[in-house]
Scaffold this motif. Sequence first.
Motif, PDB file in Angstrom:
ATOM      1  N   LYS A   1       0.830  -1.210   0.000  1.00  0.00           N
ATOM      2  CA  LYS A   1       0.000   0.000   0.000  1.00  0.00           C
ATOM      3  C   LYS A   1       0.864   1.259   0.000  1.00  0.00           C
ATOM      4  O   LYS A   1       0.550   2.239  -0.685  1.00  0.00           O
ATOM      5  N   PHE A   2       1.954   1.241   0.736  1.00  0.00           N
ATOM      6  CA  PHE A   2       2.866   2.383   0.771  1.00  0.00           C
ATOM      7  C   PHE A   2       3.503   2.584  -0.601  1.00  0.00           C
ATOM      8  O   PHE A   2       3.634   3.712  -1.074  1.00  0.00           O
ATOM      9  N   GLN A   3       3.880   1.501  -1.259  1.00  0.00           N
ATOM     10  CA  GLN A   3       4.466   1.590  -2.598  1.00  0.00           C
ATOM     11  C   GLN A   3       3.458   2.193  -3.576  1.00  0.00           C
ATOM     12  O   GLN A   3       3.804   3.057  -4.380  1.00  0.00           O
ATOM     13  N   GLN A   4       2.214   1.771  -3.490  1.00  0.00           N
ATOM     14  CA  GLN A   4       1.172   2.304  -4.362  1.00  0.00           C
ATOM     15  C   GLN A   4       0.966   3.796  -4.108  1.00  0.00           C
ATOM     16  O   GLN A   4       0.843   4.583  -5.057  1.00  0.00           O
ATOM     17  N   ASN A   5       0.954   4.206  -2.846  1.00  0.00           N
ATOM     18  CA  ASN A   5       0.797   5.620  -2.512  1.00  0.00           C
ATOM     19  C   ASN A   5       1.970   6.447  -3.033  1.00  0.00           C
ATOM     20  O   ASN A   5       1.778   7.565  -3.523  1.00  0.00           O
ATOM     21  N   LEU A   6       3.193   5.911  -2.931  1.00  0.00           N
ATOM     22  CA  LEU A   6       4.361   6.639  -3.448  1.00  0.00           C
ATOM     23  C   LEU A   6       4.279   6.798  -4.965  1.00  0.00           C
ATOM     24  O   LEU A   6       4.650   7.843  -5.507  1.00  0.00           O
ATOM     25  N   GLN A   7       3.798   5.773  -5.652  1.00  0.00           N
ATOM     26  CA  GLN A   7       3.660   5.868  -7.107  1.00  0.00           C
ATOM     27  C   GLN A   7       2.640   6.939  -7.487  1.00  0.00           C
ATOM     28  O   GLN A   7       2.860   7.707  -8.432  1.00  0.00           O
ATOM     29  N   GLU A   8       1.533   7.024  -6.750  1.00  0.00           N
ATOM     30  CA  GLU A   8       0.527   8.045  -7.009  1.00  0.00           C
ATOM     31  C   GLU A   8       1.087   9.446  -6.766  1.00  0.00           C
ATOM     32  O   GLU A   8       0.840  10.367  -7.553  1.00  0.00           O
ATOM     33  N   ILE A   9       1.833   9.621  -5.688  1.00  0.00           N
ATOM     34  CA  ILE A   9       2.445  10.924  -5.395  1.00  0.00           C
ATOM     35  C   ILE A   9       3.424  11.299  -6.505  1.00  0.00           C
ATOM     36  O   ILE A   9       3.454  12.435  -6.964  1.00  0.00           O
ATOM     37  N   GLY A  10       4.218  10.330  -6.962  1.00  0.00           N
ATOM     38  CA  GLY A  10       5.189  10.588  -8.024  1.00  0.00           C
ATOM     39  C   GLY A  10       4.530  10.926  -9.354  1.00  0.00           C
ATOM     40  O   GLY A  10       5.055  11.732 -10.127  1.00  0.00           O
ATOM     41  N   GLU A  11       3.376  10.334  -9.640  1.00  0.00           N
ATOM     42  CA  GLU A  11       2.673  10.649 -10.891  1.00  0.00           C
ATOM     43  C   GLU A  11       2.125  12.068 -10.874  1.00  0.00           C
ATOM     44  O   GLU A  11       2.151  12.760 -11.879  1.00  0.00           O
ATOM     45  N   ARG A  12       1.631  12.501  -9.724  1.00  0.00           N
ATOM     46  CA  ARG A  12       1.061  13.852  -9.615  1.00  0.00           C
ATOM     47  C   ARG A  12       2.138  14.932  -9.573  1.00  0.00           C
ATOM     48  O   ARG A  12       1.982  15.997 -10.133  1.00  0.00           O
ATOM     49  N   THR A  13       3.229  14.660  -8.867  1.00  0.00           N
ATOM     50  CA  THR A  13       4.312  15.629  -8.704  1.00  0.00           C
ATOM     51  C   THR A  13       5.636  14.926  -8.964  1.00  0.00           C
ATOM     52  O   THR A  13       6.230  14.387  -8.029  1.00  0.00           O
ATOM     53  N   PRO A  14       6.116  14.901 -10.212  1.00  0.00           N
ATOM     54  CA  PRO A  14       7.391  14.218 -10.487  1.00  0.00           C
ATOM     55  C   PRO A  14       8.554  14.855  -9.708  1.00  0.00           C
ATOM     56  O   PRO A  14       8.651  16.082  -9.598  1.00  0.00           O
ATOM     57  N   PHE A  15       9.410  14.019  -9.157  1.00  0.00           N
ATOM     58  CA  PHE A  15      10.567  14.493  -8.392  1.00  0.00           C
ATOM     59  C   PHE A  15      11.664  13.452  -8.451  1.00  0.00           C
ATOM     60  O   PHE A  15      11.424  12.291  -8.768  1.00  0.00           O
ATOM     61  N   ASP A  16      12.874  13.872  -8.158  1.00  0.00           N
ATOM     62  CA  ASP A  16      14.031  12.984  -8.050  1.00  0.00           C
ATOM     63  C   ASP A  16      14.482  12.992  -6.596  1.00  0.00           C
ATOM     64  O   ASP A  16      14.262  13.967  -5.876  1.00  0.00           O
ATOM     65  N   GLY A  17      15.134  11.930  -6.183  1.00  0.00           N
ATOM     66  CA  GLY A  17      15.669  11.915  -4.828  1.00  0.00           C
ATOM     67  C   GLY A  17      15.686  10.528  -4.234  1.00  0.00           C
ATOM     68  O   GLY A  17      15.508   9.523  -4.926  1.00  0.00           O
ATOM     69  N   GLU A  18      15.894  10.513  -2.925  1.00  0.00           N
ATOM     70  CA  GLU A  18      16.042   9.255  -2.211  1.00  0.00           C
ATOM     71  C   GLU A  18      15.333   9.343  -0.860  1.00  0.00           C
ATOM     72  O   GLU A  18      15.404  10.362  -0.178  1.00  0.00           O
ATOM     73  N   LEU A  19      14.652   8.270  -0.500  1.00  0.00           N
ATOM     74  CA  LEU A  19      13.965   8.158   0.781  1.00  0.00           C
ATOM     75  C   LEU A  19      14.564   6.979   1.529  1.00  0.00           C
ATOM     76  O   LEU A  19      14.729   5.900   0.960  1.00  0.00           O
ATOM     77  N   LYS A  20      14.894   7.197   2.802  1.00  0.00           N
ATOM     78  CA  LYS A  20      15.399   6.118   3.653  1.00  0.00           C
ATOM     79  C   LYS A  20      14.541   6.063   4.907  1.00  0.00           C
ATOM     80  O   LYS A  20      14.148   7.098   5.447  1.00  0.00           O
ATOM     81  N   VAL A  21      14.256   4.844   5.342  1.00  0.00           N
ATOM     82  CA  VAL A  21      13.511   4.634   6.574  1.00  0.00           C
ATOM     83  C   VAL A  21      14.428   3.905   7.546  1.00  0.00           C
ATOM     84  O   VAL A  21      14.942   2.831   7.242  1.00  0.00           O
ATOM     85  N   TYR A  22      14.645   4.517   8.708  1.00  0.00           N
ATOM     86  CA  TYR A  22      15.477   3.930   9.752  1.00  0.00           C
ATOM     87  C   TYR A  22      14.581   3.475  10.899  1.00  0.00           C
ATOM     88  O   TYR A  22      13.612   4.147  11.237  1.00  0.00           O
TER      89      TYR A  22
END
Length: 103
Positions: free
Chosen positions: A42-63
Amino acid sequence: MLYVIIIAALVIFWLVAVDRPVLKVCFKQGHIEKSKGRFPAKFQQNLQEIGERTPFDGELKVYQLRTGPKLAFSKQIPKKVQQRIRNVFPHQGFTSKSGKKTG
């Protein structure tokens, strides 16, 4: 005796200096380019939706910390996109694997 001190120093250095996120996701033009670690669907799907609406480059890390998961963003990701990702982040999906007992 000296070799014990050297080995201990190397182990301490490895524990402190090595970057060990639970999840690492790389974005290119809003699309997920690479991911490493456990990625809830579900988190992956939400990230894909956010990326489609607002394209961006970068990196996300979860600790994983004692207090719970911590998100770390690269500087290329805009603040508004960071907030949208924080809003959809599943905190329950990244619970600690320590011996917490329930009920």
